[in-house]
Each structure stands twice: as structure tokens, then as C-alpha cells.
Design an enzyme around this catalytic site. Structure first.
Site, mmCIF file in Angstrom:
data_model
loop_
_atom_site.group_PDB
_atom_site.id
_atom_site.type_symbol
_atom_site.label_atom_id
_atom_site.label_comp_id
_atom_site.label_asym_id
_atom_site.label_seq_id
_atom_site.Cartn_x
_atom_site.Cartn_y
_atom_site.Cartn_z
ATOM 1 N N VAL A 198 4.257 -1.427 3.292
ATOM 2 C CA VAL A 198 5.440 -0.909 2.609
ATOM 3 C C VAL A 198 6.371 -0.196 3.582
ATOM 4 O O VAL A 198 7.561 -0.481 3.667
ATOM 5 C CB VAL A 198 5.029 0.050 1.467
ATOM 6 N N THR A 250 -2.083 5.123 -1.755
ATOM 7 C CA THR A 250 -2.759 6.010 -2.702
ATOM 8 C C THR A 250 -3.905 5.220 -3.334
ATOM 9 O O THR A 250 -3.728 4.587 -4.372
ATOM 10 C CB THR A 250 -1.784 6.522 -3.786
ATOM 11 N N CYS A 280 -2.282 -2.462 -5.259
ATOM 12 C CA CYS A 280 -1.345 -2.123 -6.353
ATOM 13 C C CYS A 280 -1.955 -2.431 -7.712
ATOM 14 O O CYS A 280 -2.405 -1.532 -8.409
ATOM 15 C CB CYS A 280 -0.032 -2.893 -6.168
#
Length: 442
Positions: free
Chosen positions: A24, A92, A267
């Protein structure tokens, strides 16, 4: 609206910085570097050294673009003091008990806070549950910097929407959701991203809305795939080919076009757990999202059992067979192995005492060996196979002709069939002889 931060960056008086240079952060940093003075910060020295050598292991940007970029790579946190807008794009993940692991975003907030100057804007892109930015990250920034949010510095949230390995939906042509702690911050952040996002930005009314939007869009996709996986498991028992059903169903204008498969990655396979966790904290037990996660998490086990069943039905001695797993990354044409269900399936087969060899032309060989302690097999080296398991639809697998696939199998010296498990419908099964090949797709 003065847009003081943006104007300072446009004038090349100040830097924009990106913290976390993975799948990202790297594309964002390179995109900003095309227009502004940009810092790319990461704590991983090996990663930074690789980028400085002009190598892009993510394949998101490409070596040539890395080599020509003006992006300044660094592991020195003090250099962040030159930036007036700092974008945090760290992963995360989840813990073993499926609860959110916020340690990367907490650590990044601490690093940024220690080097945060008055008048700066910090934008979080990491996927989190609603409330993390304001309730966890801002207090850390304040504690580490000694500054007051809203008065000395500002904060916003803009969820990443990059789809790794996708050559069509790229950073610049996906609408960017932006949000800020106040209207002035929102306008600054929107104006900044508009410089690199051709599709434009969507201004969310609050940071919590932007955080929730990211979780919701991935949970929605997870549920839709879970529905197709549930159909596939039911149709398998009914003796119906799921792909044939989907092809028929998709002739209707409002069919969604989803397919069954393994759901991993950083994700879709993780974000719904962030929603489930926060909902539970607030006293709501998720029904549909939790059920979708349960179905998708169980697909590796379902496929592992199917492999064993098909091998036995084909008359194979499993422990003496050559079994090749074709694809180990979490999705097609992407080298990322994080939370890959293909890895989980291999571990399940190994747990039964079955030896599997892995073929993946996209995954980095060194990283694979470090993670799984074995060597990858080249496509051209596949030979004397008894079973091929196509788990990932890499283009290089799709480009294989039926003749090339047949060449990979051992000569049929006994009466057992060769087994092909085709999760991503890589092969046209009609071109395989039923008396020689046992073909199964999801």
C-alpha cells in the site's frame, strides 16, 4: 481555505512522508514523489536497501519505476521532521485468537509522534475499526509529541483501497475516501490526494465513517464469496458443477459475478474480524459477517479433504505420490503470501504425512524459503506428477496448454488416474480424457 500545508508541499518547501512501504505505502509514496518532495520511511532496513537497489519485490510499481523515482528512502525517523503531511500505511493484522493486532499502527504512531512538528497533518491509511484513529492513535501522537491535536497538529483518515496484483484497478483510478477531524483538515487532505488520484476523492462526514466504510466494503465481499463457497460445497454433494451454475446465473443483469475460492490476504481475510471485535465490545454479536468468516476459514480444510478423497478414489498411494501445489500466494499474479490459505492447505496436507511440492512463478524464492523452509519448484521442472492442485490463478498457469499440463504427469504405468484439483478453473476439463484424468473443480 488557505490550504497552508498543501501549498507548502506544492512549493517544495516541505516534504510529504509515507510511513510503511509495503503493497500500500510504496505505490502512494511513488505517486506523490512524481509531484512533490517525498520521503518513504520504513523500519525494515532490508526492505529499504532492496528499494534503493531499484528492485520492487511487491511488483506493484515495477523495478523501472522504482529506479526512476525521486522518492527518498530512509529508516531514519528523524527525517520525518521535514514533512508537513505524514501518511501512515502500516499493516493491521490479527492475533491468533482473531482479535485485532494494533501493534504496528501503535508503533508507527509512536515513531511519528516523536518527530511531529507543529502545523503538521497525520493521515492514517491502515485498516482499523471505528474509533481507533481518534481514541488510540491521537492520544499516542499527543503523548509522544507534547502537542495538542486540533490546535498544534491535525489528523485525518483515508482508507487504502489498493488491490494488489490488479493491473486494471490502480491507485490513481480508485476513488479515495478522505476524512479529517475538522473541515479545514478535510479540505487539506482532499486537496493533497486529488494531486495523485485521477478518479477523485469522496469526503466522508467523519473519521469514524471512513473507518467503517473500509471494513464494510471488505466484509461485504467476504460474505459474497462465502455464499459462493457454501453453494460450491452443497453442489459438490449434489453432483453439480458449480462453475456451470455460475455461468448460467451470471446471464442475469443483477448477478454479482462472485466465484468460490480460498479467501486470504491482509484485507478480506482479516478486516471482518475488526468489525466483529468492535461490535462484540459494544454488546452486539455479529451473525452474518461471523458466519461468512467461518465458511471461508473452513475452505482450506474442505479442499484438503477433497484432495485426499480424490487421490484415494484414483487408486493412488498418497504417501508415495508426487503432489504439486500450483500457487502459494494469497491471490493471482501477486507475490504476497501473508495470511495465504494456500499455505494453510499445504500445512494441512503435510499434517497428514503427505509430501507436497510447491510451484509459484510470482512469489519471491528467498522469502518463500525463509517462511516455509523449502525450495520452490520451477514450472518447467514439474514432472512425474500424480496430482496437480491449482490453488491460485496466476496468468502463467492459465497460459499453460493442456498438452503442457499432460506432460507434467508420470506415464500411466498402472490403472490409477492422474488427479487434477482445479480451484481457479485454470484448465478446460473437456480436453482431458476421463479414463486417464480425474478432474475436480470448486
Amino acid at each position: 481555505m488557505s490550504l497552508e500545508v498543501v501549498n507548502g508541499i506544492k512549493a517544495k518547501k516541505d516534504y510529504v512522508a509515507v510511513v510503511g512501504l509495503g503493497y500500500v505505502g510504496l505505490p502512494i509514496a511513488v505517486a506523490f514523489a512524481e509531484k512533490f518532495k517525498t520521503l518513504g520511511f520504513d523500519i525494515n532496513q532490508e526492505k529499504i536497501d532492496t528499494y534503493k537497489q531499484g528492485i520492487d519485490p511487491t511488483h506493484e510499481i515495477g523495478d523501472e519505476k522504482i529506479q526512476s523515482s525521486t522518492l527518498e528512502f530512509t529508516t531514519d525517523p528523524a527525517r520525518l521532521q521535514a514533512a508537513k503531511m505524514i501518511i501512515i500505511a502500516v499493516p493491521t493484522p490479527i492475533n491468533g485468537d482473531k482479535t485485532p493486532d494494533l501493534s504496528p499502527v501503535v508503533d508507527a504512531s509512536q515513531i511519528v509522534g516523536k518527530n511531529l512538528l507543529k502545523g503538521s497533518i497525520v493521515v492514517f491509511e491502515s485498516t482499523v475499526y471505528p474509533g481507533v484513529t481518534e481514541d488510540i492513535c491521537i492520544p499516542i501522537l499527543e503523548a509522544e509529541s507534547g502537542l495538542c491535536c486540533g490546535q498544534d497538529f491535525k489528523v485525518g483518515y483515508s482508507p487504502e483501497r489498493i488491490n494488489p496484483g490488479d493491473k486494471v484497478h490502480r491507485l490513481d483510478n480508485i476513488t479515495k475516501i478522505v476524512s479529517g477531524i475538522d473541515e479545514e483538515t478535510l479540505e487539506e487532505i482532499a486537496a493533497m490526494y486529488e494531486q495523485i488520484i485521477h478518479a477523485g476523492v469522496y469526503k466522508a462526514p467523519s473519521i469514524k465513517v471512513a473507518e467503517a466504510a473500509k471494513l464494510s466494503e471488505n466484509a461485504q465481499r467476504d460474505i459474497n464469496i462465502a455464499f459462493m463457497n457454501e453453494l460450491a460445497m452443497a453442489f459438490d454433494r449434489m453432483g453439480i458443477n458449480t462453475k456451470d451454475v455460475i455461468d448460467a446465473m451470471n446471464t442475469k443483469w443483477n448477478a454479482l459475478g462472485f466465484y468460490p475460492g480460498l479467501v486470504g490476504g491482509h484485507c478480506i481475510g482479516i478486516d471482518p474480524y475488526y468489525f466483529i471485535y468492535q461490535a462484540e465490545v459494544l454488546g452486539y454479536h455479529s451473525e452474518i459477517i461471523a458466519a461468512g468468516r467461518k465458511v471461508n476459514d473452513g475452505m482450506a480444510t474442505f479442499i484438503a479433504h477433497k484432495v485426499i478423497k480424490k487421490m484415494i478414489q484414483a487408486g493412488k498411494n498418497i504417501n508415495e505420490s508426487n503432489i504439486y501445489v500450483m500457487g502459494i500466494s494469497f491471490k493471482e499474479d501477486c507475490p504476497d503470501m501473508r495470511n495465504s490459505k494456500a499455505v494453510e492447505l499445504c500445512k494441512q496436507l503435510t499434517g497428514y504425512g503427505i509430501t507436497v511440492k510447491v510451484v509459484d512463478p510470482v512469489v519471491d524464492k528467498t522469502e518463500y524459503k525463509r517462511e516455509l523452509n523449502q525450495e520452490l519448484v520451477e514450472i518447467k521442472a514439474v514432472s512425474n506428477a500424480d496430482c496437480l492442485i491449482f490453488l491460485v490463478g496466476h496468468q502463467q498457469f492459465k497460459d499453460l496448454g493442456v498438452a503442457e499440463i499432460k506432460r507434467m504427469f508420470r506415464k500411466n504405468e498402472n490403472q490409477s488416474k492422474h488427479v487434477i484439483i482445479d480451484i481457479k478453473n485454470v484448465i478446460e476439463s473437456k480436453e482431458l480424457e476421463a479414463e486417464i484424468y480425474s478432474y475436480w473443480n470448486l
